[in-house]
Scaffold this motif. Structure first.
Motif, mmCIF file in Angstrom:
data_model
loop_
_atom_site.group_PDB
_atom_site.id
_atom_site.type_symbol
_atom_site.label_atom_id
_atom_site.label_comp_id
_atom_site.label_asym_id
_atom_site.label_seq_id
_atom_site.Cartn_x
_atom_site.Cartn_y
_atom_site.Cartn_z
ATOM 1 N N ILE A 88 0.740 -1.053 -0.078
ATOM 2 C CA ILE A 88 -0.002 0.331 -0.473
ATOM 3 C C ILE A 88 0.745 1.289 -0.100
ATOM 4 C CG2 ILE A 88 -1.644 1.496 1.251
ATOM 5 C CD1 ILE A 88 -2.679 -1.599 2.578
ATOM 6 N N ASN A 89 2.114 1.306 0.821
ATOM 7 C CA ASN A 89 2.603 2.689 1.570
ATOM 8 C C ASN A 89 3.302 2.652 -0.159
ATOM 9 O OD1 ASN A 89 1.404 2.578 3.520
ATOM 10 N ND2 ASN A 89 3.159 2.582 4.244
ATOM 11 N N ASP A 90 4.437 1.559 -0.835
ATOM 12 C CA ASP A 90 4.931 2.117 -1.650
ATOM 13 C C ASP A 90 3.433 2.442 -3.046
ATOM 14 O OD1 ASP A 90 7.342 1.042 -0.856
ATOM 15 O OD2 ASP A 90 6.692 -1.591 -1.461
ATOM 16 N N LEU A 91 2.770 2.271 -2.550
ATOM 17 C CA LEU A 91 2.007 2.456 -4.451
ATOM 18 C C LEU A 91 1.607 3.841 -4.559
ATOM 19 C CD1 LEU A 91 -1.012 -0.133 -5.034
ATOM 20 C CD2 LEU A 91 0.527 0.428 -6.243
ATOM 21 N N SER A 92 1.631 4.452 -2.780
ATOM 22 C CA SER A 92 1.656 6.166 -2.666
ATOM 23 C C SER A 92 1.891 7.168 -3.123
ATOM 24 C CB SER A 92 0.069 6.137 -1.365
ATOM 25 O OG SER A 92 -0.743 5.103 -1.011
ATOM 26 N N VAL A 93 3.309 6.010 -2.527
ATOM 27 C CA VAL A 93 4.468 6.942 -2.657
ATOM 28 C C VAL A 93 4.555 7.243 -4.421
ATOM 29 C CG1 VAL A 93 6.669 7.121 -2.769
ATOM 30 C CG2 VAL A 93 5.673 6.935 -0.520
ATOM 31 N N THR A 94 4.621 5.995 -5.064
ATOM 32 C CA THR A 94 4.611 6.191 -6.418
ATOM 33 C C THR A 94 3.773 6.492 -7.125
ATOM 34 O OG1 THR A 94 5.827 3.424 -6.177
ATOM 35 C CG2 THR A 94 5.108 4.176 -9.392
ATOM 36 N N LEU A 95 2.932 6.326 -7.182
ATOM 37 C CA LEU A 95 1.674 7.139 -7.673
ATOM 38 C C LEU A 95 1.882 8.949 -7.251
ATOM 39 C CD1 LEU A 95 -1.714 5.615 -7.966
ATOM 40 C CD2 LEU A 95 -0.901 6.493 -9.511
ATOM 41 N N TYR A 96 1.444 9.227 -6.267
ATOM 42 C CA TYR A 96 2.592 10.643 -5.476
ATOM 43 C C TYR A 96 3.103 11.527 -6.195
ATOM 44 C CZ TYR A 96 2.680 14.630 -2.764
ATOM 45 O OH TYR A 96 2.801 15.748 -2.186
ATOM 46 N N THR A 97 4.828 10.691 -6.936
ATOM 47 C CA THR A 97 5.721 11.017 -7.124
ATOM 48 C C THR A 97 5.727 11.228 -8.444
ATOM 49 O OG1 THR A 97 7.000 9.893 -6.698
ATOM 50 C CG2 THR A 97 6.900 11.664 -5.156
ATOM 51 N N MET A 98 4.514 9.985 -9.772
ATOM 52 C CA MET A 98 4.448 9.765 -10.617
ATOM 53 C C MET A 98 5.525 11.321 -11.908
ATOM 54 S SD MET A 98 4.555 7.756 -13.152
ATOM 55 C CE MET A 98 3.793 5.790 -12.271
ATOM 56 N N PRO A 99 6.166 10.677 -12.236
ATOM 57 C CA PRO A 99 6.446 11.243 -13.666
ATOM 58 C C PRO A 99 5.822 12.282 -14.285
ATOM 59 C CG PRO A 99 8.412 9.620 -13.827
ATOM 60 C CD PRO A 99 7.562 9.708 -12.626
ATOM 61 N N MET A 209 5.295 21.780 -16.600
ATOM 62 C CA MET A 209 4.154 21.665 -15.794
ATOM 63 C C MET A 209 5.728 20.486 -14.834
ATOM 64 S SD MET A 209 1.019 20.796 -18.637
ATOM 65 C CE MET A 209 -0.350 20.065 -17.011
ATOM 66 N N MET A 210 5.515 19.522 -15.421
ATOM 67 C CA MET A 210 6.363 18.599 -14.771
ATOM 68 C C MET A 210 7.622 18.974 -13.715
ATOM 69 S SD MET A 210 4.670 15.009 -14.848
ATOM 70 C CE MET A 210 5.628 15.349 -13.494
ATOM 71 N N GLU A 211 8.027 19.890 -14.189
ATOM 72 C CA GLU A 211 9.395 20.435 -13.416
ATOM 73 C C GLU A 211 7.986 21.110 -12.275
ATOM 74 O OE1 GLU A 211 12.358 20.707 -13.520
ATOM 75 O OE2 GLU A 211 12.112 19.604 -15.425
ATOM 76 N N SER A 212 7.112 21.613 -11.829
ATOM 77 C CA SER A 212 6.567 22.235 -11.136
ATOM 78 C C SER A 212 5.685 21.201 -10.165
ATOM 79 C CB SER A 212 5.752 23.170 -11.486
ATOM 80 O OG SER A 212 5.685 24.769 -12.104
ATOM 81 N N LYS A 213 5.874 20.202 -10.625
ATOM 82 C CA LYS A 213 5.189 18.599 -10.033
ATOM 83 C C LYS A 213 6.850 18.108 -9.090
ATOM 84 C CE LYS A 213 3.460 14.331 -10.003
ATOM 85 N NZ LYS A 213 2.380 13.236 -10.601
ATOM 86 N N THR A 214 7.871 17.820 -9.934
ATOM 87 C CA THR A 214 8.841 17.284 -9.013
ATOM 88 C C THR A 214 8.912 18.519 -8.079
ATOM 89 O OG1 THR A 214 9.300 16.700 -11.163
ATOM 90 C CG2 THR A 214 10.733 16.951 -9.864
ATOM 91 N N ILE A 215 9.301 19.862 -8.472
ATOM 92 C CA ILE A 215 9.333 20.387 -7.143
ATOM 93 C C ILE A 215 8.659 20.182 -5.925
ATOM 94 C CG2 ILE A 215 9.458 22.986 -6.543
ATOM 95 C CD1 ILE A 215 10.722 23.472 -9.184
ATOM 96 N N LEU A 216 7.463 20.918 -6.597
ATOM 97 C CA LEU A 216 6.548 20.342 -5.010
ATOM 98 C C LEU A 216 6.119 19.125 -4.075
ATOM 99 C CD1 LEU A 216 3.698 22.280 -6.745
ATOM 100 C CD2 LEU A 216 4.871 23.836 -4.921
ATOM 101 N N ARG A 217 6.120 17.654 -5.284
ATOM 102 C CA ARG A 217 5.657 16.654 -4.652
ATOM 103 C C ARG A 217 7.539 16.193 -4.407
ATOM 104 N NH1 ARG A 217 0.827 17.175 -5.470
ATOM 105 N NH2 ARG A 217 0.214 16.155 -7.071
ATOM 106 N N GLY A 218 8.490 17.102 -4.542
ATOM 107 C CA GLY A 218 9.207 16.313 -3.811
ATOM 108 C C GLY A 218 9.831 17.858 -2.599
ATOM 109 N N SER A 219 9.243 17.758 -2.547
ATOM 110 C CA SER A 219 9.486 18.675 -0.896
ATOM 111 C C SER A 219 8.660 18.501 -0.546
ATOM 112 C CB SER A 219 9.616 19.958 -1.875
ATOM 113 O OG SER A 219 7.728 20.679 -1.588
#
Length: 262
Positions: A88-99, A209-219
């Motif tokens: 479950i936890n791996d799925l959530s992190v994978t989806l949240y940070t999916m590039p 768009m993906m750069e902004s996602k990477t910054i916000l999700r990564g933080s």
């Protein structure tokens, strides 16, 4: 993507992959196989640079009814539980940070863990008569799959807490007015809405768009992982309570549970 899955349909259309939960007989309840198939598919999608958009949806009458309670009842002890929660936890992190740009297209039920997974995506569309519920409280448990984190992100701490405590079923309009989802569609139109969104993305600067996602999700990734660990520990404690046993029994007997706070 050429791989076939028993519990998941994969349909690639240009730069977009449509993943469809395919256990309609159980309202797409998330058993171990479906979650493992989903993780495997997400790993493949992550590696495919030609794919820019991912859409999650459900086969049959609903998006996803949550974790498969029948499957959970068959778990033997803490070792099975730990494995289940890791998936479950791996799925959530994978989806949240999916590039990729990720979308959930909801019709019918999106409940419990099913709602947590939807909330981990970037954009959520739901039909007006959808039934969205963070309803772990009904069986004496706490949200998992990052449910606390995603609810807090979208609603703020106070609203998230009260919504989790109540465990109410929300229709599309109610969920939208709270800020839980991004757009309401008419009944039967959510796929059409998702397709229109994909067309918009096809004419957008996706790399920016993906750069902004990477910054916000990564933080926020470290905090998500911390909350997932806290959810796992809390879930194990709650599984030992009388209220959880009563909640499960009442669910099986299709009656209202009688909780005693222990």
């Amino acid at each position: 993507m050429e791989k076939q899955y028993e519990t998941l349909k994969v349909d690639v259309q240009g730069n977009t992959v449509w993943l469809t939960f395919n256990r309609p007989e159980s309202l797409n309840a998330l058993n171990l196989q479906l979650m493992t198939d989903l993780q495997d598919a997400l790993n493949e999608i992550k590696r495919d640079s030609d794919l820019q958009v991912l859409v999650l949806r459900g086969e049959g009458k609903g998006f996803c009814s949550g974790g498969d309670i029948k499957g959970m009842l068959k778990m033997n002890g803490e070792e099975d539980f730990q494995h289940f929660m890791k998936v479950i936890n791996d799925l959530s992190v994978t989806l949240y940070t999916m590039p990729k740009i990720t979308v959930s297209a909801i019709h019918g039920a999106a409940a419990g863990l099913g709602l947590s997974l939807a909330l981990s995506t970037d954009v959520i569309f739901a039909e007006e008569q959808s039934k969205l519920a963070m309803n772990f409280i009904g069986i004496g448990l706490v949200p998992d799959g990052g449910g606390h984190f995603f609810m807090q992100e979208r609603l703020g701490t106070q609203k998230a807490l009260h919504t989790i405590w109540r465990g109410e079923i929300l229709n599309g309009h109610e969920a939208y007015s709270m800020g839980l989802i991004d757009k309401v569609t008419a009944e039967g139109r959510v796929t059409e809405e998702a397709e229109a969104f994909v067309q918009t993305i096809n004419h957008s600067p996706v790399k920016a768009m993906m750069e902004s996602k990477t910054i916000l999700r990564g933080s926020r990734k470290a905090q998500l992982e911390e909350i997932l660990e806290m959810e796992k520990e809390a879930q194990w404690r709650m599984r030992q309570t009388n209220d959880h046993m009563e909640g499960i029994q009442a669910f099986a007997e299709k009656r209202k549970p009688v909780f005693r706070g222990n």
